[in-house]
Design an enzyme around this catalytic site. Structure first.
Site, mmCIF file in Angstrom:
data_model
loop_
_atom_site.group_PDB
_atom_site.id
_atom_site.type_symbol
_atom_site.label_atom_id
_atom_site.label_comp_id
_atom_site.label_asym_id
_atom_site.label_seq_id
_atom_site.Cartn_x
_atom_site.Cartn_y
_atom_site.Cartn_z
ATOM 1 C CE1 TYR A 31 24.462 7.351 21.972
ATOM 2 C CE2 TYR A 31 26.263 8.582 20.975
ATOM 3 C CZ TYR A 31 25.808 7.658 21.901
ATOM 4 O OH TYR A 31 26.699 7.032 22.729
ATOM 5 C CE LYS A 150 27.190 5.718 18.963
ATOM 6 N NZ LYS A 150 27.948 5.570 20.200
ATOM 7 C CD GLU A 182 29.589 -1.837 25.028
ATOM 8 O OE1 GLU A 182 30.047 -1.447 23.950
ATOM 9 O OE2 GLU A 182 28.380 -1.790 25.305
ATOM 10 C CG LEU A 206 27.410 0.389 19.947
ATOM 11 C CD1 LEU A 206 25.915 0.513 19.662
ATOM 12 C CD2 LEU A 206 28.009 1.764 20.140
HETATM 13 N N1 PMP Z 1 30.587 0.861 22.984
HETATM 14 C C1 PMP Z 1 30.022 1.958 23.509
HETATM 15 C C2 PMP Z 1 29.144 1.819 24.705
HETATM 16 C C3 PMP Z 1 30.266 3.232 22.944
HETATM 17 O O1 PMP Z 1 29.694 4.334 23.453
HETATM 18 C C4 PMP Z 1 31.156 3.324 21.838
HETATM 19 C C5 PMP Z 1 31.501 4.663 21.260
HETATM 20 N N2 PMP Z 1 30.475 5.172 20.487
HETATM 21 C C6 PMP Z 1 31.720 2.154 21.324
HETATM 22 C C7 PMP Z 1 31.411 0.932 21.924
HETATM 23 C C8 PMP Z 1 32.655 2.194 20.138
HETATM 24 O O2 PMP Z 1 31.947 2.418 18.947
HETATM 25 P P1 PMP Z 1 32.633 3.148 17.701
HETATM 26 O O3 PMP Z 1 33.899 2.414 17.407
HETATM 27 O O4 PMP Z 1 31.633 2.976 16.620
HETATM 28 O O5 PMP Z 1 32.859 4.554 18.092
#
Ligand code: PMP
Length: 287
Positions: A31, A150, A182, A206
């Site tokens: 997603y 993701k 993270e 991610l």
């Molecule tokens: N890490 C994880 C596990 C996440 O779910 C998200 C949010 N989607 C992020 C990092 C941050 O990613 P983004 O800045 O692209 O929203």
């Protein structure tokens, strides 16, 4: 509310997926969440590139070209009656057709993926949260080793995030083998002596689109920054700790496991980066 399912825009209540869909049975899908400001998607191409990487990671062919994704997402945005949106994009390995086992781990043959898009009003951090910061708890990162995908199978993230909520906090900061990875739904930055630090991209996390924008802004504005492994001790000794994500943007963590981070209030670099981010967003949206 209008949503998109497998080639059609239709009211939410009419969007139906088989109970045999592999997203439902196996969490077999990926997603994206794209923030939309005043009806304009922010960094859409970056999100679509990351979607491609996630699809590659689960060996699922991308059902659409970048142009086709763009067109569908822009159409979905135009159908909503709110201007600031969070667009959710999901692709699963679909529902096995006739003559195939209804539930089998093995990839089904010649099965079209299920593509689902919907938009909801964008909920960013409140002014109160921005002003006061939020608290976080820490936990061992017990997810699988492909945090770079993701994936919709988010059970570990759900359980980890709930630990924060149960402690009246906003996020869970994860540590694996003594190093920062993270947040359960965000990336984490550490500030020490004016230097911004975040872990390097790897299979364990991610790489957020917001995280990339923050690093770009740091480079453009001469803010000292380092991308390197961050031991737990540095997280606990931070002057500032931030979480970043498309919906939270840049949010200061002012307490970790009940212990104040630095002065226990959003620090000067968090405030500066938030201001830079807001200005950058507005410039991009005007362009
Ligand atoms: N890490 C994880 C596990 C996440 O779910 C998200 C949010 N989607 C992020 C990092 C941050 O990613 P983004 O800045 O692209 O929203």
């Amino acid at each position: 509310m209008s949503v998109y399912l497998n080639g059609r825009f239709l009211p939410l209540g009419e969007a139906k997926v088989s109970v045999l869909d592999r997203g439902f049975l196996f969490g077999d899908g990926v997603y994206e969440v794209v923030p939309v400001y005043s009806n304009k998607p922010f960094r859409l191409d970056d999100h679509l590139r990351r979607l491609q990487r996630s699809l590659d990671g689960i060996r699922l062919a991308n059902p659409h070209t970048i142009a086709e994704w763009r067109e569908r997402i822009l159409q979905l945005i135009a159908l909503q009656d709110f201007a600031d949106q969070s667009v959710y994009v999901q692709v699963t390995r679909g529902t096995p057709g006739e003559g195939q086992p209804p539930r089998d781990h093995v990839f089904p043959q010649a099965t079209p993926p299920t593509v689902f898009l919907f938009a909801q009003p964008l909920v960013t951090a409140t002014p109160a949260q921005k002003a006061a910061g939020v608290c976080a708890v820490s936990a061992v990162d017990n997810r699988w080793l492909r945090g770079d995908i993701k994936a919709i199978s988010l059970l570990a993230n759900v359980l980890l995030r709930q630990r924060a909520i149960d402690a009246d906090c906003a996020e869970t900061v994860m540590l694996r083998d003594g190093f920062l990875t993270e947040g359960s739904a965000s990336n984490i930055f550490v500030v020490k002596d004016g230097v911004l630090r975040t872990p390097p991209a790897s299979n364990l996390m991610l790489t957020g689109i917001t995280h990339d924008v923050v690093l770009e802004l740091a480079a453009a504005h001469g803010i000292p920054h380092e991308v390197r492994a961050i031991p737990e001790a540095e997280v606990r000794a931070a002057d500032e700790l931030w979480m970043t994500s498309s919906t939270r943007e840049i949010l200061a963590i002012v307490k970790l496991d009940g212990v104040p981070v630095g002065a226990g209030a959003p620090g000067p670099l968090a405030r500066r980066m938030d201001a830079l981010y807001q200005t950058f967003k507005q410039e991009v949206m005007r362009a």
